[in-house]
Scaffold this motif. Structure first.
Motif, short mmCIF file in Angstrom:
data_model
loop_
_atom_site.label_atom_id
_atom_site.label_comp_id
_atom_site.label_asym_id
_atom_site.label_seq_id
_atom_site.Cartn_x
_atom_site.Cartn_y
_atom_site.Cartn_z
N ALA A 158 46.93 64.32 21.48
CA ALA A 158 46.48 65.10 22.63
C ALA A 158 44.98 65.40 22.56
O ALA A 158 44.34 65.68 23.58
N SER A 159 44.42 65.31 21.35
CA SER A 159 43.01 65.69 21.19
C SER A 159 42.05 64.50 21.16
O SER A 159 40.83 64.70 21.12
N ILE A 160 42.56 63.27 21.17
CA ILE A 160 41.65 62.13 21.10
C ILE A 160 41.33 61.61 22.50
O ILE A 160 42.10 61.78 23.44
N SER A 161 40.20 60.95 22.61
CA SER A 161 39.74 60.47 23.91
C SER A 161 40.50 59.21 24.32
O SER A 161 41.16 58.56 23.50
N ASP A 162 40.36 58.84 25.60
CA ASP A 162 41.02 57.64 26.11
C ASP A 162 40.49 56.39 25.43
O ASP A 162 41.24 55.43 25.19
N MET A 165 42.05 56.09 22.04
CA MET A 165 43.45 55.70 22.21
C MET A 165 43.56 54.21 22.52
O MET A 165 44.43 53.51 21.98
N ALA A 166 42.68 53.73 23.41
CA ALA A 166 42.69 52.31 23.76
C ALA A 166 42.37 51.45 22.54
O ALA A 166 42.95 50.38 22.34
N LEU A 167 41.44 51.93 21.70
CA LEU A 167 41.06 51.19 20.48
C LEU A 167 42.24 51.14 19.51
O LEU A 167 42.51 50.10 18.91
N ILE A 168 42.94 52.27 19.36
CA ILE A 168 44.10 52.32 18.47
C ILE A 168 45.18 51.34 18.94
O ILE A 168 45.75 50.58 18.15
N ILE A 169 45.44 51.36 20.25
CA ILE A 169 46.45 50.46 20.82
C ILE A 169 46.04 49.00 20.63
O ILE A 169 46.88 48.15 20.29
#
Length: 211
Positions: A158-162, A165-169
């Motif tokens: 909930a605290s990380i940026s989009d 998140m896209a990089l993690i995915i």
């Protein structure tokens, strides 16, 4: 060059073609096909034993690994269910291969032999496809639990940026793709070579049917 290749060479020779018949070539095709399916059956058993050892030895010999795994998969029911289903499907595959081997061993008909070869090819195809899907899903589920539950890697999504998140995915997708590719290459090497030989026998049987 084995006996079947020599016999096929003679078959292509017009001077000796009349002397050969289906009865000359069929027993060799039958024997080779039976031997290939038997090898596939033994490989599948070896694979089952290998995965049991890989999954069991670290879990029962390392308390640290056991605690880490238990910490990641806090819902023990889900973890056990996935494991049981996976092994059940592998056992089903082994059973189907054994049935194919027995079917080929006792058949005395070229048509039935061709049907058994086709059935064996389908069994292998679905088994490899299943394993590729399970390998990919298992890795994704493993990443999910690790990122949510593992003490050292847990992330508050909930605290990380989009962008993060896209990089993690993206990273998870790439790792999963490479992992599945390696598994696919393994199966192509192990099962692919034997299936090619089985397919070659099938084509030879079709030629005999035409003759």
């Amino acid at each position: 060059m084995d006996g079947l290749d020599l016999l096929k060479k003679d078959w292509d020779n017009e001077s000796s073609k009349k002397k050969l018949s289906v009865k000359d070539i069929y027993p060799m095709l039958h024997k080779k096909s039976s031997s290939i399916v038997k090898t596939l059956f033994y490989i599948s058993i070896a694979e089952l034993i290998f995965w049991i050892l890989v999954n069991s030895i670290p879990y029962f010999t390392s308390d640290t690994y056991k605690q880490r795994l238990d910490g990641v998969f806090q819902n023990d029911f889900i973890f056990k269910s996935i494991t049981i289903i996976s092994y059940a499907i592998i056992l089903l595959f082994i059973y189907l291969l054994y049935k194919s081997y027995k079917s080929i061993s006792i058949t005395d008909s070229a048509k039935k032999l061709m049907e058994s070869i086709l059935k064996t090819r389908k069994i292998i195809k679905y088994y490899v496809l299943y394993n590729l899907i399970v390998a990919g899903l298992s890795l994704i589920i493993g990443f999910y639990y690790a990122l949510h539950n593992a003490p050292n890697t847990a992330i508050d999504f909930a605290s990380i940026s989009d962008k993060k998140m896209a990089l993690i995915i993206l990273v998870i997708t790439l790792i999963t793709a490479v992992f599945v590719l390696v598994i696919w290459l393994f199966y192509k090497l192990i099962y692919g070579l034997l299936l090619k030989r089985l397919n070659r026998n099938y084509k030879e049987l079709k030629k005999l049917e035409v003759e």
